[in-house]
Design a protein around this motif. Sequence first.
Motif, short mmCIF file in Angstrom:
data_model
loop_
_atom_site.label_atom_id
_atom_site.label_comp_id
_atom_site.label_asym_id
_atom_site.label_seq_id
_atom_site.Cartn_x
_atom_site.Cartn_y
_atom_site.Cartn_z
N VAL A 1 17.13 -22.09 10.74
CA VAL A 1 17.09 -21.97 9.28
C VAL A 1 16.88 -20.51 8.88
O VAL A 1 17.53 -19.99 7.97
CB VAL A 1 15.98 -22.86 8.69
CG1 VAL A 1 15.75 -22.52 7.21
CG2 VAL A 1 16.35 -24.33 8.83
N ALA A 2 15.99 -19.83 9.59
CA ALA A 2 15.72 -18.43 9.28
C ALA A 2 16.96 -17.56 9.51
O ALA A 2 17.30 -16.71 8.67
CB ALA A 2 14.56 -17.92 10.14
N ALA A 3 17.65 -17.79 10.62
CA ALA A 3 18.85 -16.99 10.92
C ALA A 3 19.95 -17.25 9.90
O ALA A 3 20.62 -16.31 9.44
CB ALA A 3 19.34 -17.31 12.33
N LEU A 4 20.17 -18.51 9.53
CA LEU A 4 21.18 -18.84 8.54
C LEU A 4 20.85 -18.21 7.19
O LEU A 4 21.73 -17.71 6.48
CB LEU A 4 21.29 -20.36 8.39
CG LEU A 4 21.97 -21.10 9.53
CD1 LEU A 4 21.73 -22.61 9.40
CD2 LEU A 4 23.48 -20.81 9.56
N LEU B 1 21.82 -14.22 2.88
CA LEU B 1 21.35 -13.20 1.96
C LEU B 1 22.09 -11.88 2.16
O LEU B 1 22.37 -11.16 1.18
CB LEU B 1 19.84 -12.99 2.13
CG LEU B 1 18.97 -14.19 1.74
CD1 LEU B 1 17.51 -13.90 2.07
CD2 LEU B 1 19.13 -14.53 0.27
N GLU B 2 22.41 -11.56 3.39
CA GLU B 2 23.20 -10.35 3.65
C GLU B 2 24.57 -10.44 2.97
O GLU B 2 25.05 -9.46 2.37
CB GLU B 2 23.38 -10.16 5.15
CG GLU B 2 22.11 -9.71 5.87
CD GLU B 2 22.31 -9.64 7.37
OE1 GLU B 2 23.44 -9.94 7.83
OE2 GLU B 2 21.36 -9.28 8.08
N THR C 1 11.68 -19.90 2.96
CA THR C 1 11.05 -19.06 1.95
C THR C 1 10.47 -17.79 2.55
O THR C 1 10.53 -16.71 1.94
CB THR C 1 9.96 -19.84 1.20
OG1 THR C 1 8.99 -20.34 2.13
CG2 THR C 1 10.56 -21.01 0.43
N HIS C 2 9.90 -17.88 3.75
CA HIS C 2 9.38 -16.68 4.40
C HIS C 2 10.52 -15.70 4.70
O HIS C 2 10.35 -14.48 4.55
CB HIS C 2 8.66 -17.05 5.71
CG HIS C 2 7.25 -17.52 5.51
ND1 HIS C 2 6.92 -18.54 4.66
CD2 HIS C 2 6.08 -17.10 6.06
CE1 HIS C 2 5.60 -18.74 4.69
NE2 HIS C 2 5.08 -17.86 5.53
N THR C 3 11.65 -16.23 5.10
CA THR C 3 12.80 -15.36 5.41
C THR C 3 13.31 -14.68 4.15
O THR C 3 13.65 -13.48 4.17
CB THR C 3 13.92 -16.17 6.07
OG1 THR C 3 13.43 -16.76 7.28
CG2 THR C 3 15.11 -15.28 6.40
N VAL C 4 13.38 -15.42 3.05
CA VAL C 4 13.83 -14.81 1.79
C VAL C 4 12.91 -13.65 1.41
O VAL C 4 13.38 -12.58 1.00
CB VAL C 4 13.87 -15.86 0.66
CG1 VAL C 4 14.13 -15.19 -0.69
CG2 VAL C 4 14.94 -16.90 0.94
N LYS D 1 18.47 -18.56 -4.30
CA LYS D 1 19.35 -17.40 -4.40
C LYS D 1 18.55 -16.19 -4.88
O LYS D 1 17.77 -16.29 -5.83
CB LYS D 1 20.49 -17.66 -5.37
CG LYS D 1 21.43 -18.77 -4.97
CD LYS D 1 22.62 -18.86 -5.91
CE LYS D 1 23.57 -17.68 -5.73
NZ LYS D 1 24.87 -17.92 -6.41
N LEU D 2 18.74 -15.07 -4.21
CA LEU D 2 18.24 -13.80 -4.72
C LEU D 2 19.26 -13.28 -5.73
O LEU D 2 20.46 -13.32 -5.48
CB LEU D 2 18.07 -12.79 -3.58
CG LEU D 2 16.81 -12.93 -2.72
CD1 LEU D 2 16.93 -12.08 -1.48
CD2 LEU D 2 15.57 -12.56 -3.51
#
Length: 269
Positions: free
Chosen positions: A58-61, A66-67, A142-145, A196-197
């Motif tokens: 999930v973190a990698a996706l 986001l990139e 959420t931590h990854t965002v 979404k950012l």
Amino acid sequence: MSLTRLDRQYGAAVQSVWRTTLGRTTRAWSGLGSWRDADVRRFERTTLPVLLGGQRQVAALTASYLEQLYREVDGRAPRTDLDFDRVTGRALRDVDPETVYRRPFAEVWAALDKDVAFDAALARGTHRLETIAKTDLQLARTHTVREVGDDMPRFSYTVRELQGEYDCALCMIASTQRYHKRDLAPIHPGCDCLVKLVTADEDPGQVIDEEKLERIHDAVEDALGTFDRGGRAVDYRKIIIANDHGEIGPVLGFKGQRFTGPDDIRLPT
């Protein structure tokens, strides 16, 4: 805002990870047999790697998604060297996963000590396990965002886009708000909102869709005779709203209820 092709691809990929991870976890739990101390250790050996692997996926996706979002806004994206130790495992709660995933067993034992029937006690433990696992998968997102967003200065806020055919009223309310990217947190276990950012020339204010927000509260009040903007007197997580119900449009009901016809409660238009 509306879901783009990129949003949908990312959402589908994350949901696939959820299904696989949760499926393997619940099968391992159901096959334990006795749920005693020895089973705790066996469960940890076989299932914690699955759970941690799901969090990393999930973190990698999320980082990749986001990139790509940032590239659409800025024409380029900063290189993300995501430290998975900061967005998975112990980092999610500041508690060792071994401790966290003993809690479903403790739930079973506590129920049995109160003379709850075994099947009911096991059901409580199963529910606790599912809640914890879903929450951890959300926390990995959420931590990854937050981590990745720190390196994306053009992005100031987060918004939530609804993905499901049915969404709880709490998530729908959240979708009418903007949040600062460092304040992002899960809404509730099982929430499948896409985060979404976004960038903005100026702060639009917390509420970005006042009309929709009022319609949701009006629908809850019509159904229950009351509503609560603080979400305490009324549990908005248990109120389900269908975004689109064929001919009659959006409808509102309760968790576990399916929507069958015009007699269902309708979200005002």
